[in-house]
Write a protein that holds these residues in place. Structure first.
Motif, PDB file in Angstrom:
ATOM      1  N   GLU A   1       1.131  -1.247  -0.176  1.00 22.35           N
ATOM      2  CA  GLU A   1       0.023  -0.146   0.161  1.00 22.35           C
ATOM      3  C   GLU A   1       0.897   0.805   0.043  1.00 22.35           C
ATOM      4  OE1 GLU A   1      -3.491   2.224   0.648  1.00 22.35           O
ATOM      5  OE2 GLU A   1      -2.862   0.072  -0.729  1.00 22.35           O
ATOM      6  N   ALA A   2       1.297   1.908  -1.003  1.00 27.03           N
ATOM      7  CA  ALA A   2       2.091   2.917  -1.438  1.00 27.03           C
ATOM      8  C   ALA A   2       1.913   3.468  -2.506  1.00 27.03           C
ATOM      9  CB  ALA A   2       3.934   1.841  -1.641  1.00 27.03           C
ATOM     10  N   ASN A   3       1.920   4.539  -2.871  1.00 27.51           N
ATOM     11  CA  ASN A   3       1.881   5.786  -4.131  1.00 27.51           C
ATOM     12  C   ASN A   3       3.664   5.640  -4.686  1.00 27.51           C
ATOM     13  OD1 ASN A   3       0.485   7.072  -5.695  1.00 27.51           O
ATOM     14  ND2 ASN A   3       0.047   8.733  -4.669  1.00 27.51           N
ATOM     15  N   THR A   4       4.105   5.183  -5.272  1.00 36.08           N
ATOM     16  CA  THR A   4       4.790   5.248  -6.082  1.00 36.08           C
ATOM     17  C   THR A   4       5.289   5.616  -7.851  1.00 36.08           C
ATOM     18  OG1 THR A   4       5.668   3.810  -6.298  1.00 36.08           O
ATOM     19  CG2 THR A   4       6.301   4.778  -3.539  1.00 36.08           C
ATOM     20  N   ASN A   5       3.919   5.459  -7.929  1.00 32.65           N
ATOM     21  CA  ASN A   5       4.142   5.099  -9.738  1.00 32.65           C
ATOM     22  C   ASN A   5       4.470   6.251 -10.366  1.00 32.65           C
ATOM     23  OD1 ASN A   5       3.986   3.794 -12.046  1.00 32.65           O
ATOM     24  ND2 ASN A   5       1.555   3.914 -12.123  1.00 32.65           N
ATOM     25  N   THR A   6       3.847   7.424 -10.354  1.00 35.86           N
ATOM     26  CA  THR A   6       3.643   8.100 -11.080  1.00 35.86           C
ATOM     27  C   THR A   6       3.926   9.645 -10.494  1.00 35.86           C
ATOM     28  OG1 THR A   6       1.164   8.629 -11.086  1.00 35.86           O
ATOM     29  CG2 THR A   6       1.651   7.001 -12.862  1.00 35.86           C
TER      30      THR A   6
ATOM     31  N   GLU B   1       7.501   9.696   0.496  1.00 36.80           N
ATOM     32  CA  GLU B   1       6.128   7.869   0.621  1.00 36.80           C
ATOM     33  C   GLU B   1       7.043   6.375   0.388  1.00 36.80           C
ATOM     34  OE1 GLU B   1       3.218   5.592  -0.307  1.00 36.80           O
ATOM     35  OE2 GLU B   1       3.357   7.333   0.790  1.00 36.80           O
ATOM     36  N   THR B   2       8.728   6.482   0.343  1.00 38.15           N
ATOM     37  CA  THR B   2       9.285   5.530   0.157  1.00 38.15           C
ATOM     38  C   THR B   2      10.323   5.922   1.754  1.00 38.15           C
ATOM     39  OG1 THR B   2      10.190   5.542  -2.489  1.00 38.15           O
ATOM     40  CG2 THR B   2      11.677   4.210  -0.161  1.00 38.15           C
ATOM     41  N   LEU B   3      10.433   7.007   2.175  1.00 38.29           N
ATOM     42  CA  LEU B   3      11.599   7.274   3.197  1.00 38.29           C
ATOM     43  C   LEU B   3       9.706   6.734   4.323  1.00 38.29           C
ATOM     44  CD1 LEU B   3      13.152   8.222   6.197  1.00 38.29           C
ATOM     45  CD2 LEU B   3      11.773  10.589   5.051  1.00 38.29           C
ATOM     46  N   ASP B   4       8.279   6.940   4.791  1.00 40.88           N
ATOM     47  CA  ASP B   4       7.486   7.153   5.355  1.00 40.88           C
ATOM     48  C   ASP B   4       7.163   5.533   5.775  1.00 40.88           C
ATOM     49  OD1 ASP B   4       5.296   7.600   7.053  1.00 40.88           O
ATOM     50  OD2 ASP B   4       4.200   6.992   5.273  1.00 40.88           O
ATOM     51  N   TYR B   5       7.208   4.825   3.748  1.00 39.84           N
ATOM     52  CA  TYR B   5       6.721   3.621   3.785  1.00 39.84           C
ATOM     53  C   TYR B   5       8.061   2.637   4.365  1.00 39.84           C
ATOM     54  CZ  TYR B   5       4.956  -1.338   1.792  1.00 39.84           C
ATOM     55  OH  TYR B   5       4.493  -2.368   1.966  1.00 39.84           O
TER      56      TYR B   5
ATOM     57  N   HIS C   1       4.260   0.998  -7.569  1.00 38.10           N
ATOM     58  CA  HIS C   1       2.959   0.514  -6.433  1.00 38.10           C
ATOM     59  C   HIS C   1       2.250   1.328  -6.593  1.00 38.10           C
ATOM     60  CE1 HIS C   1       7.148  -0.365  -4.444  1.00 38.10           C
ATOM     61  NE2 HIS C   1       6.553  -1.700  -4.864  1.00 38.10           N
ATOM     62  N   GLU C   2       1.242   1.075  -6.404  1.00 36.43           N
ATOM     63  CA  GLU C   2      -0.550   1.970  -6.833  1.00 36.43           C
ATOM     64  C   GLU C   2      -1.163   2.256  -5.313  1.00 36.43           C
ATOM     65  OE1 GLU C   2      -1.257   3.307 -11.235  1.00 36.43           O
ATOM     66  OE2 GLU C   2      -1.798   0.838 -10.597  1.00 36.43           O
ATOM     67  N   PRO C   3      -1.818   2.805  -4.755  1.00 36.75           N
ATOM     68  CA  PRO C   3      -2.726   2.384  -4.008  1.00 36.75           C
ATOM     69  C   PRO C   3      -4.064   1.626  -3.797  1.00 36.75           C
ATOM     70  CG  PRO C   3      -2.700   4.901  -3.841  1.00 36.75           C
ATOM     71  CD  PRO C   3      -1.542   4.603  -4.513  1.00 36.75           C
ATOM     72  N   PHE C   4      -4.436   0.828  -2.682  1.00 45.25           N
ATOM     73  CA  PHE C   4      -5.037   0.554  -3.873  1.00 45.25           C
ATOM     74  C   PHE C   4      -6.997   0.899  -3.983  1.00 45.25           C
ATOM     75  CE2 PHE C   4      -9.777  -1.977  -2.438  1.00 45.25           C
ATOM     76  CZ  PHE C   4      -9.716  -2.946  -3.025  1.00 45.25           C
TER      77      PHE C   4
ATOM     78  N   LYS D   1      -0.391   2.068   6.828  1.00 48.01           N
ATOM     79  CA  LYS D   1      -0.358   0.600   6.322  1.00 48.01           C
ATOM     80  C   LYS D   1       0.228  -0.130   5.064  1.00 48.01           C
ATOM     81  CE  LYS D   1      -5.651   1.536   6.491  1.00 48.01           C
ATOM     82  NZ  LYS D   1      -5.448   2.574   7.083  1.00 48.01           N
ATOM     83  N   LEU D   2       0.812  -1.190   5.272  1.00 53.13           N
ATOM     84  CA  LEU D   2       1.855  -1.821   4.285  1.00 53.13           C
ATOM     85  C   LEU D   2       1.930  -2.847   3.305  1.00 53.13           C
ATOM     86  CD1 LEU D   2       4.173  -2.636   7.591  1.00 53.13           C
ATOM     87  CD2 LEU D   2       4.362  -0.433   5.411  1.00 53.13           C
ATOM     88  N   VAL D   3       0.499  -3.858   3.697  1.00 53.88           N
ATOM     89  CA  VAL D   3      -0.267  -4.781   2.478  1.00 53.88           C
ATOM     90  C   VAL D   3      -1.411  -4.383   2.474  1.00 53.88           C
ATOM     91  CG1 VAL D   3       0.314  -6.651   1.440  1.00 53.88           C
ATOM     92  CG2 VAL D   3       2.273  -5.333   2.635  1.00 53.88           C
ATOM     93  N   VAL D   4      -1.998  -4.548   1.389  1.00 59.53           N
ATOM     94  CA  VAL D   4      -3.932  -5.027   1.098  1.00 59.53           C
ATOM     95  C   VAL D   4      -3.814  -6.261  -0.050  1.00 59.53           C
ATOM     96  CG1 VAL D   4      -3.118  -3.158  -1.116  1.00 59.53           C
ATOM     97  CG2 VAL D   4      -5.632  -3.716   0.310  1.00 59.53           C
ATOM     98  N   SER D   5      -4.975  -6.914   0.523  1.00 64.89           N
ATOM     99  CA  SER D   5      -5.201  -7.944   0.023  1.00 64.89           C
ATOM    100  C   SER D   5      -6.627  -8.180  -0.144  1.00 64.89           C
ATOM    101  CB  SER D   5      -4.793  -9.674   0.916  1.00 64.89           C
ATOM    102  OG  SER D   5      -5.416 -10.685  -0.052  1.00 64.89           O
ATOM    103  N   SER D   6      -6.887  -8.107  -1.250  1.00 67.05           N
ATOM    104  CA  SER D   6      -8.360  -8.064  -2.331  1.00 67.05           C
ATOM    105  C   SER D   6      -8.170  -9.214  -3.038  1.00 67.05           C
ATOM    106  CB  SER D   6      -8.853  -6.483  -3.097  1.00 67.05           C
ATOM    107  OG  SER D   6      -7.893  -6.034  -3.940  1.00 67.05           O
ATOM    108  N   ALA D   7     -10.277  -9.718  -3.176  1.00 70.55           N
ATOM    109  CA  ALA D   7     -10.403 -10.607  -4.754  1.00 70.55           C
ATOM    110  C   ALA D   7     -11.567  -9.874  -5.633  1.00 70.55           C
ATOM    111  CB  ALA D   7     -10.672 -12.132  -3.926  1.00 70.55           C
TER     112      ALA D   7
END
Length: 536
Positions: free
Chosen positions: A408-413, A422-426, A472-475, A528-534
């Protein structure tokens, strides 16, 4: 077991790596240039992305010594960008005490990893553009034009409290983003504050400094590749031990695998023919418990096919190709009495086409994206949006369920400085989570962080364009992509939630599990570090 290989030919990545030399770097000029004495007429070879080598008769420009990522090196020199305005950045984030500790553990101090990238120093460029006495700074800088930066006032002028490592890290990232003239001073200060065996922020700072240096010397991609799959000092068995250590001490992988497997097991109840497509099968560890569970299913086991997709980057850690995974899974299935077939697709995710998946009539298809989809390039990288193309292709299979596990991170664009923050915080949260599980002087922990975590940090900070693999992109963005591809949510059951809660009881109390609209979030404290969905 039958192993079916795709009839498409794939080009594997090159075998280029950072050259290793013995001996000390010698200062040969006043502009921060170094070279390594050789017995080969001082010729230095540079490995390019296509595997070719070019040579220089004399080393020049940036030459970065990656000491935090090769802790056995004692001869460490960082590139000096300015020899006139500030202290050059020479030496390693490793303290002398740590270097002696390396010797105590039997590490050889002689191996040096040197990357050569020709180029002018920042001071050279400033002199050409503005003259040698120019004090021009970035218009966005916190320093006013004409303000002198001295040893005793730079912390005050930059708003940095003495000894506040986080503030120095932020200021370094901002200075690099702005090409500020005081960048050398900040990075020299940062070098004195970081350590691969220190507190979590010190360890993270060491690898972020490594990333900044690689960014300035344009060597981030080569360093990422060398650490990812061809690190000379680590055998495949050593890399496996590092990965296994992280798997044991942190619940991130177990959380992802268990939540995804729970959704899959529920979706294929009563199915006689099950086809699991894993877009990054790696060691195949996720499917060992799944095979055992399906074999014990009331009414008898189904016929199981697994299509394992993976590029050659995982081959070094495995010690070979995907056939190793197929044999391992077949052995487990055979011992359980489960009919099993393995289909290998040796390709990167963005190379996969429908014909590689060998879909058969009547089988229940499930697709697994565990910590993988953020590696697939999207429209921000090139003209082809492979990230959305893969999702649309998967939807055309009418799968019973698609599982998605992502950081759960926002680093793509995000532009550089926002991505840096974001890298520092995560990774602050991640290093704190690792810290409570192993002693700070644990050599295995240090190696695991260097080989399995530091390379991602370097890639996030040092690389741009197609060379930046970690995107990475947020959920919320994943949810929008999946909805546009035609998917709808497949809420994870309360049984999965309960199973994960039981898992976390054996870990530190700072781990947090949150369920929201059938989606599970695993975090550390408030992050929040990891998100799991289906999805279906």
């Amino acid at each position: 077991m039958s192993t079916q290989a795709s009839n498409r030919s794939y080009r594997y990545p090159d075998n280029s790596q950072l050259p290793y030399y013995n001996g000390n770097l010698v200062h040969v000029g006043g502009n921060g240039t170094y070279f390594t004495p050789q017995n080969h007429d001082d010729i230095h070879y540079i490995s390019s992305d296509d595997g070719s080598q070019t040579s220089n008769s004399r080393a020049h420009g940036f030459q970065a010594q990656y000491c935090t990522l090769d802790s056995s090196s004692a001869n460490c020199v960082y590139p000096a960008h300015s020899s006139t305005s500030s202290q050059s950045i020479s030496g390693s984030p490793l303290s002398q005490q740590e270097i002696q500790s390396d010797h105590a553990y039997g590490s050889s101090p002689s191996a040096s990893c040197v990357t050569q990238v020709p180029g002018l120093t920042l001071r050279d460029i400033e002199n050409v553009m503005f003259g040698p006495d120019s004090d021009i700074v970035s218009p966005n800088s916190s320093l006013l034009p004409g303000t002198a930066l001295h040893e005793n006032n730079w912390r005050e002028l930059l708003g940095i409290n003495n000894g506040d490592l986080r503030q120095v890290l932020i200021a370094c990232g901002k200075a690099v983003d702005e090409n500020a003239c005081y960048m050398d001073t900040l990075m020299s200060e940062l070098r004195q504050m970081v350590s691969v065996s220190g507190e979590p922020m010190q360890r993270l700072g060491a690898y972020m400094l490594e990333g900044l240096i690689a960014r300035l010397s344009s060597t981030g991609h080569a360093l990422y590749k060398s650490l990812k799959c061809k690190e000379p000092v680590a055998t495949s068995s050593e890399l496996m031990s590092y990965m296994h250590l992280l798997y044991d001490i942190c619940p991130f992988f177990k959380f992802g695998y268990m939540s995804a497997n729970g959704a899959i097991a529920e979706a294929v109840k009563g199915e006689n023919f099950v086809h699991i497509i894993d877009f990054q099968i790696a060691q195949g560890s996720q499917w060992m418990t799944m095979i055992q569970a399906l074999a014990a299913r009331p009414g008898g086991p189904p016929y199981l096919r697994i299509t394992g997709i993976d590029d050659s980057n995982s081959a070094h850690a495995r010690g070979g190709g995907l056939d190793i995974v197929g044999r391992r899974l077949y052995s487990i299935a055979h011992s359980c009495g489960l009919p099993f077939e393995f289909n290998s697709v040796p390709a990167a995710s963005h190379e996969v086409m429908l014909e590689h998946l060998d879909i058969r009539y009547g089988e229940a298809v499930v697709v697994n994206f565990a910590y993988q989809l953020h590696h697939t390039p999207d429209e921000s990288v090139g003209i082809e949006n492979h990230r959305d193309r893969i999702l649309r292709m998967v939807k055309s299979l009418s799968p019973r369920v698609v599982t998605l596990v992502e950081q759960e991170a926002n680093t793509n664009t995000a532009p550089f400085f926002l991505r840096y923050m974001e890298t520092l915080d995560y990774y602050t949260a991640m290093f704190e989570a690792i810290d409570v599980a192993r002693p700070r002087d644990d050599r295995k922990r240090i190696s695991a962080e260097q080989h399995c975590v530091a390379r991602d940090i370097v890639n996030l900070i040092a690389c741009e364009g197609a060379e930046r693999i970690e995107r990475h992109e947020p959920f919320g963005k994943w949810r929008a992509r999946l909805a546009m591809a035609g998917f709808r949510p497949y809420p994870l059951s309360p049984v999965v939630n309960s199973t994960i809660k039981t898992l976390l009881e054996s870990y530190h109390s700072h781990y947090r599990l949150e369920e929201r609209d059938g989606v599970l979030y695993l975090g550390w404290k408030k992050r929040k570090l990891v998100v799991s969905s289906a999805w279906c």
